[in-house]
Design an enzyme around this catalytic site. Structure first.
Site, PDB file in Angstrom:
ATOM      1  N   ASP A 251       0.864  -1.178   0.000  1.00 33.65           N
ATOM      2  CA  ASP A 251       0.000   0.000   0.000  1.00 33.65           C
ATOM      3  C   ASP A 251       0.904   1.232   0.000  1.00 33.65           C
ATOM      4  O   ASP A 251       1.948   1.223   0.635  1.00 33.65           O
ATOM      5  CB  ASP A 251      -0.938   0.015   1.213  1.00 33.65           C
ATOM      6  N   CYS A 346     -14.936  -0.292  -6.152  1.00 39.06           N
ATOM      7  CA  CYS A 346     -16.278  -0.205  -5.558  1.00 39.06           C
ATOM      8  C   CYS A 346     -17.015   0.998  -6.130  1.00 39.06           C
ATOM      9  O   CYS A 346     -17.280   1.979  -5.428  1.00 39.06           O
ATOM     10  CB  CYS A 346     -16.202  -0.165  -4.032  1.00 39.06           C
TER      11      CYS A 346
HETATM   12  C1  LIG Z   1      -9.994   0.383  -2.006  1.00 38.52           C
HETATM   13  S1  LIG Z   1      -8.687   0.563  -0.884  1.00 38.52           S
HETATM   14  C2  LIG Z   1      -8.196  -1.072  -0.622  1.00 38.52           C
HETATM   15  C3  LIG Z   1      -9.040  -1.864   0.367  1.00 38.52           C
HETATM   16  C4  LIG Z   1      -8.408  -3.173   0.746  1.00 38.52           C
HETATM   17  N1  LIG Z   1      -8.051  -3.959  -0.405  1.00 38.52           N
HETATM   18  C5  LIG Z   1      -9.274  -4.023   1.661  1.00 38.52           C
HETATM   19  O1  LIG Z   1      -9.922  -4.948   1.200  1.00 38.52           O
HETATM   20  O2  LIG Z   1      -9.276  -3.770   2.864  1.00 38.52           O
HETATM   21  C6  LIG Z   1      -7.438   1.197  -1.899  1.00 38.52           C
HETATM   22  C7  LIG Z   1      -6.055   1.288  -1.244  1.00 38.52           C
HETATM   23  O3  LIG Z   1      -5.113   1.517  -2.299  1.00 38.52           O
HETATM   24  C8  LIG Z   1      -4.057   2.272  -1.787  1.00 38.52           C
HETATM   25  N2  LIG Z   1      -3.379   2.809  -2.973  1.00 38.52           N
HETATM   26  C9  LIG Z   1      -3.764   3.823  -3.778  1.00 38.52           C
HETATM   27  N3  LIG Z   1      -2.904   3.975  -4.799  1.00 38.52           N
HETATM   28  C10 LIG Z   1      -1.951   3.027  -4.651  1.00 38.52           C
HETATM   29  C11 LIG Z   1      -0.769   2.680  -5.393  1.00 38.52           C
HETATM   30  N4  LIG Z   1      -0.418   3.347  -6.485  1.00 38.52           N
HETATM   31  N5  LIG Z   1      -0.017   1.642  -4.937  1.00 38.52           N
HETATM   32  C12 LIG Z   1      -0.360   0.963  -3.817  1.00 38.52           C
HETATM   33  N6  LIG Z   1      -1.473   1.265  -3.069  1.00 38.52           N
HETATM   34  C13 LIG Z   1      -2.236   2.281  -3.485  1.00 38.52           C
HETATM   35  C14 LIG Z   1      -4.719   3.272  -0.881  1.00 38.52           C
HETATM   36  O4  LIG Z   1      -3.805   3.779   0.082  1.00 38.52           O
HETATM   37  C15 LIG Z   1      -5.842   2.427  -0.264  1.00 38.52           C
HETATM   38  O5  LIG Z   1      -5.443   1.906   0.976  1.00 38.52           O
END
Ligand SMILES: C[S@@+](CC[C@H](N)C(=O)[O-])C[C@H]1O[C@@H](n2cnc3c(N)ncnc32)[C@H](O)[C@@H]1O
Length: 415
Positions: A251, A346
């Site tokens: 993340d 989502c």
């Molecule tokens: C929709 S949430 C994920 C929820 C998680 N998969 C769960 O089921 O609990 C999206 C996540 O992607 C992370 N994120 C956004 N851009 C990213 C990137 N380029 N690389 C890695 N993580 C990223 C954000 O910090 C956030 O925590």
């Protein structure tokens, strides 16, 4: 909302809320969330009772009008109690003390003229631009169903490490067809058996699908090297760990990754945690499978974060498809040939879902691995003609189909 905080942050900052305990605390939270979930529709109805535009009402007085109306129209609380408690609050709360007369008059009228609220389309809960955008995607009936879902108190579902049927019985809860467990309304999570021991975690039934679909198409993930590319707060990471995969959870946000660590600690499972941008980062050895839960406009989970509808802008949403495409390209670089990737967001917006996948399938990198109805019991209604899932609320809410947050989920195989 006016200060740009989300509801939980605002409540955590409030001394008045901090002083409340037990049922009072629960009721105060319910007033805030019911009102926020439907605030556009409440304002639309209140506007007809006011002699000046809503923007000209003193913000503290407007806040009282909104929560009073929310209790009457959304929570169906007894009118005499709502009116007297809200007028009392105006008297006692200095910033609103000159508004007691107005609050009294408007809330009495709000009680007598409930049609002012019910006659408005449910989709008025959102700003107009957002309602129009969703309506263009889901159609007039679909948008009303989603608005109805997002007006309601969200259900609390949990995912257990194993033996879902036994846990459901122990908790007197509903075992859903997809093996998620739906808790009775008002259950106190931390008091439930198995919480301290880390036997389960809170996860919406729709959110539990991607990890299961990855497992099913990979011939079982047990012992395989799997990456969860956008992992925090870790719901899906925990599922992958519980299956027995060798999990790397990435993340960008170190703060959010700390929550994944905390969740894994409670559930006594482990994964390699990496704080990095998945667009740039690459593993030394490719993975066998990847779950990509990409950042998105999150319009499918607004019932849990209703203030989000008022914080987003059309321009803000337009940045996501490019990021999602880059993340999927990064996943192509990180997975072995023949490896499976499940992509999910989502939101119902096609530009963040089906369009990203259609464009990916036009390259030589991917083949489609359509989802079969027998892999998603309870979500058959959500299958699209291409074999992806869009878990929009089912038209028939009485049906055996599971009502969940709205996810788009697609599955691909690396060529
Ligand atoms: C929709 S949430 C994920 C929820 C998680 N998969 C769960 O089921 O609990 C999206 C996540 O992607 C992370 N994120 C956004 N851009 C990213 C990137 N380029 N690389 C890695 N993580 C990223 C954000 O910090 C956030 O925590």
């Amino acid at each position: 909302m006016q200060e740009g905080l989300d509801m939980d942050e605002a409540l955590a900052d409030s001394e008045a809320f901090d002083a409340l305990e037990g049922a009072d605390r629960g009721f105060a939270r319910a007033i805030a969330s019911s009102t926020l979930r439907t605030i556009g529709r409440i304002d639309g109805a209140l506007a007809g009772f006011l002699d000046r535009p809503i923007s000209k009402i003193d913000p503290p007085v407007l806040a009282l009008l909104r929560i009073g109306a929310g209790q009457l129209w959304v929570m169906d609380a007894p009118a005499y109690a709502v009116v007297s408690a809200t007028v009392d609050a105006a008297r006692q709360w200095k910033p609103a003390s000159r508004g007691g007369g107005l609050v009294n008059a408007i809330l009495r009228r709000a009680d007598r003229e409930r049609d002012a609220f019910t006659a408005l389309p449910t989709s008025r809960i959102w700003p107009d631009w957002l309602a129009d955008r969703l309506s263009a995607v889901l159609g007039p009936e679909g948008v009303e169903s989603l608005a109805q879902l997002q007006s309601e108190d969200p259900n609390t579902d949990i995912t257990v490490k194993s033996n879902a049927a036994d846990w459901a019985e122990k908790m007197s809860a509903e075992l859903l067809a997809n093996e998620s467990i739906r808790l009775p309304t008002g259950t106190s999570i931390t008091d439930l058996e198995g919480y301290v021991e880390g036997e389960w975690w809170v996860q919406d039934a729709g959110a539990a699908l991607p990890a299961r679909l990855l497992d099913k198409a990979s011939g079982g993930l047990k012992g395989k090297r799997v990456a969860d590319l956008c992992a925090a707060p870790g719901g899906k990471t925990m599922q992958l760990c519980a299956i027995g995969a060798d999990v790397t959870a990435l993340d960008t946000s170190p703060g959010r990754l700390a929550i994944v660590e905390e969740n894994l600690g409670r559930t006594q499972m482990s994964a390699k945690l990496i704080s990095a941008d998945a667009i740039e980062w690459r593993p030394e050895t490719p993975f066998d499978a990847i779950l990509l839960d990409a950042p998105c406009s999150a319009l499918g989970t607004l019932r849990r974060h209703p203030e989000g509808a008022w914080r987003r802008t059309a321009k803000g949403l337009s940045r996501y498809p490019a990021i999602q495409t880059k993340l999927l390209e990064a996943a192509a670089d990180m997975v072995n040939p023949g490896g499976v990737v499940v992509y999910c967001v989502c939101t119902p917006l096609p530009e963040e879902g089906v369009d990203v996948i259609t464009a990916a399938l036009e390259t030589d990198d991917w083949s489609a691995l359509p989802i079969n109805a027998d892999e998603v019991p309870g979500f058959e209604h959500a299958l699209t003609p291409e074999g992806w899932l869009l878990t929009a609320p089912p038209a028939d809410r009485q049906s055996p189909h599971i009502v969940s947050d709205l996810f788009f989920i697609a599955r691909l195989k690396r060529n």
